[in-house]
Design an enzyme around this catalytic site. Structure first.
Site, PDB file in Angstrom:
ATOM      1  N   ASP A 208     117.903  36.039  15.639  1.00 32.98           N
ATOM      2  CA  ASP A 208     118.686  36.076  15.295  1.00 32.98           C
ATOM      3  C   ASP A 208     118.055  34.661  14.439  1.00 32.98           C
ATOM      4  OD1 ASP A 208     119.427  38.729  13.854  1.00 32.98           O
ATOM      5  OD2 ASP A 208     120.234  38.580  16.296  1.00 32.98           O
ATOM      6  N   GLY A 240     119.510  32.236   9.722  1.00 37.33           N
ATOM      7  CA  GLY A 240     119.647  32.002  11.112  1.00 37.33           C
ATOM      8  C   GLY A 240     117.812  30.584  11.633  1.00 37.33           C
ATOM      9  N   GLU A 248     112.963  12.134  15.967  1.00 36.70           N
ATOM     10  CA  GLU A 248     113.840  11.098  17.038  1.00 36.70           C
ATOM     11  C   GLU A 248     114.313  11.327  18.351  1.00 36.70           C
ATOM     12  OE1 GLU A 248     116.858  10.229  15.051  1.00 36.70           O
ATOM     13  OE2 GLU A 248     116.232  11.198  13.074  1.00 36.70           O
ATOM     14  N   HIS A 271     127.113  21.682  16.675  1.00 28.92           N
ATOM     15  CA  HIS A 271     127.490  20.418  15.047  1.00 28.92           C
ATOM     16  C   HIS A 271     126.651  21.820  15.272  1.00 28.92           C
ATOM     17  CE1 HIS A 271     128.342  18.605  11.644  1.00 28.92           C
ATOM     18  NE2 HIS A 271     127.058  19.088  11.165  1.00 28.92           N
ATOM     19  N   GLU A 272     124.974  22.413  14.318  1.00 33.93           N
ATOM     20  CA  GLU A 272     124.058  23.163  13.809  1.00 33.93           C
ATOM     21  C   GLU A 272     124.693  24.436  14.200  1.00 33.93           C
ATOM     22  OE1 GLU A 272     122.659  22.415  11.203  1.00 33.93           O
ATOM     23  OE2 GLU A 272     123.178  20.223  12.176  1.00 33.93           O
ATOM     24  N   HIS A 281     130.455  21.605   6.580  1.00 31.81           N
ATOM     25  CA  HIS A 281     131.432  19.925   6.962  1.00 31.81           C
ATOM     26  C   HIS A 281     133.055  20.408   7.054  1.00 31.81           C
ATOM     27  CE1 HIS A 281     126.838  18.954   6.350  1.00 31.81           C
ATOM     28  NE2 HIS A 281     127.036  18.730   8.108  1.00 31.81           N
TER      29      HIS A 281
END
Length: 356
Positions: A208, A240, A248, A271-272, A281
């Site tokens: 998913d 998904g 990064e 967060h994601e 947000h």
């Protein structure tokens, strides 16, 4: 006014103390989040994606033409605050449309809404962030609600969701088992507050939630931009897709990772996952769903705002204990407490002076 008796002075003192502790402190300051680590870094030490070009715009006046405004307008366009006029390009003029966009940005990030490009606003814009647009959905209004949803309030219709890591889009400098554990902890935080179970599966194509690390343009219309800038993005239910910028410096332990631009992987994952669940947000800076995250910050604990948003969509986990939350809504209580305390102390000193 005649001299005050010692009894009056004591009474006033006790009244001041009772006001200080009885009015200010009941809105208790949220306990320090156990999972938050902060290391102060000077702005000059961070090679932020937008930093150099936007710093020169601080305190620019309406109507002025300064190199960098066109890029700022592109930034605000990317995150949902301004739209280009058909047939024209963004200009380097600080115009009324930019003022309106800046006001919307300030409102959405919990900043004083002035329309001016003050240092706090530019600092916020320069901070690395999630790549998901900030445009909130038009959901039902609540006088105390800060959390937001994607347009249409999409949610998963299944109570058990599988997730998997891309076998080809990954990073090789972190132990895969440590990465899995960080994501497991991130998923468990959301599972603890809503009746949704997350299960890792080795079957990536049928999962998913599909997690991967990508560079630049990776085919979803939301290209990454290199070090800092946009850190990651995820899509609303029931898509998904969950993508992180491979450029990064991802870290699992900020105590051992010395890079000044290191980004805490578990914080971004938490967060994601909120986006994957359907949350947009929030302007609450302490919340997980706040759009920005500075380098070398670990921020993984859900706040009241995060939980309220998730439970609005999915309901509450029957085993959830709300008293364990860090109350983000009272995060500024310590500031007000100190301010009121100083005022009361000043009044008390004035009373004592007049009484002598």
């Amino acid at each position: 006014m005649g001299p005050l008796s010692s009894f009056s002075v004591v009474s006033l003192f006790l009244l001041s103390v009772s006001l200080f502790f009885g009015v200010c402190l009941p809105a208790r300051t949220a306990p320090a989040e156990k999972q938050t680590q902060t290391i102060t870094i000077g702005v000059e030490e961070i090679n932020a994606r937008w930093g150099d070009q936007f710093q020169r715009l601080i305190d620019a006046e309406l109507g002025k033409e300064v190199t960098g405004f066109a890029e700022l307008k592109k930034y605000l366009n990317r995150f949902g605050y301004i739209r280009p006029i058909p047939g024209t390009n963004f200009t380097d003029v600080f115009d009324d449309r930019l003022v309106s966009a800046v006001r919307k940005y300030q409102s959405n990030f919990g900043l004083p809404v002035t329309g001016r490009l003050d240092s706090h606003t530019i600092s916020s814009i320069n901070t690395p962030r999630c790549g998901v647009s900030d445009t909130p959905s038009a959901g039902p209004l609540h006088t105390t609600r800060r959390y937001q949803f994607f347009q249409g309030q999409p949610r998963w219709t299944r109570s058990t969701l599988t997730y998997s890591f891309s076998p080809t889009n990954s990073i090789d400098y972190l132990d895969p088992s440590d990465v899995q554990n960080a994501f497991r902890r991130a998923f468990s935080r959301w599972a603890a507050v809503i009746p949704v179970t997350f299960m890792e599966t080795p079957y990536y194509l049928s999962a998913d939630i599909k997690i991967g690390f990508y560079r630049g343009d990776h085919g979803d219309g939301e290209p990454f931009d290199g070090v800092l800038g946009v850190l990651a993005h995820a899509f609303s239910p029931e898509n998904g897709r969950f993508h992180l910028d491979a450029a990064e410096t991802w870290a699992l332990d900020l105590g051992t990772e010395k890079s000044k631009s290191a980004i805490d992987l578990e914080s971004v994952a938490t967060h994601e996952i909120g986006h994957v669940l359907g949350l947009a947000h929030t302007p609450v800076k302490e919340a997980i769903m706040y759009a920005s995250l500075s380098p070398r910050i670990k921020k993984v604990d859900l706040t009241v705002d995060d939980v309220n948003g998730a439970q609005f969509l999915y309901g509450s986990n029957p085993n959830f204990n709300r008293s364990s939350l860090a109350a983000s809504d009272t995060s500024n209580a310590s500031v007000y407490t100190v301010a009121v305390g100083r005022i009361l102390l000043g009044l008390l000193m004035l009373i004592l002076v007049r009484a002598t």
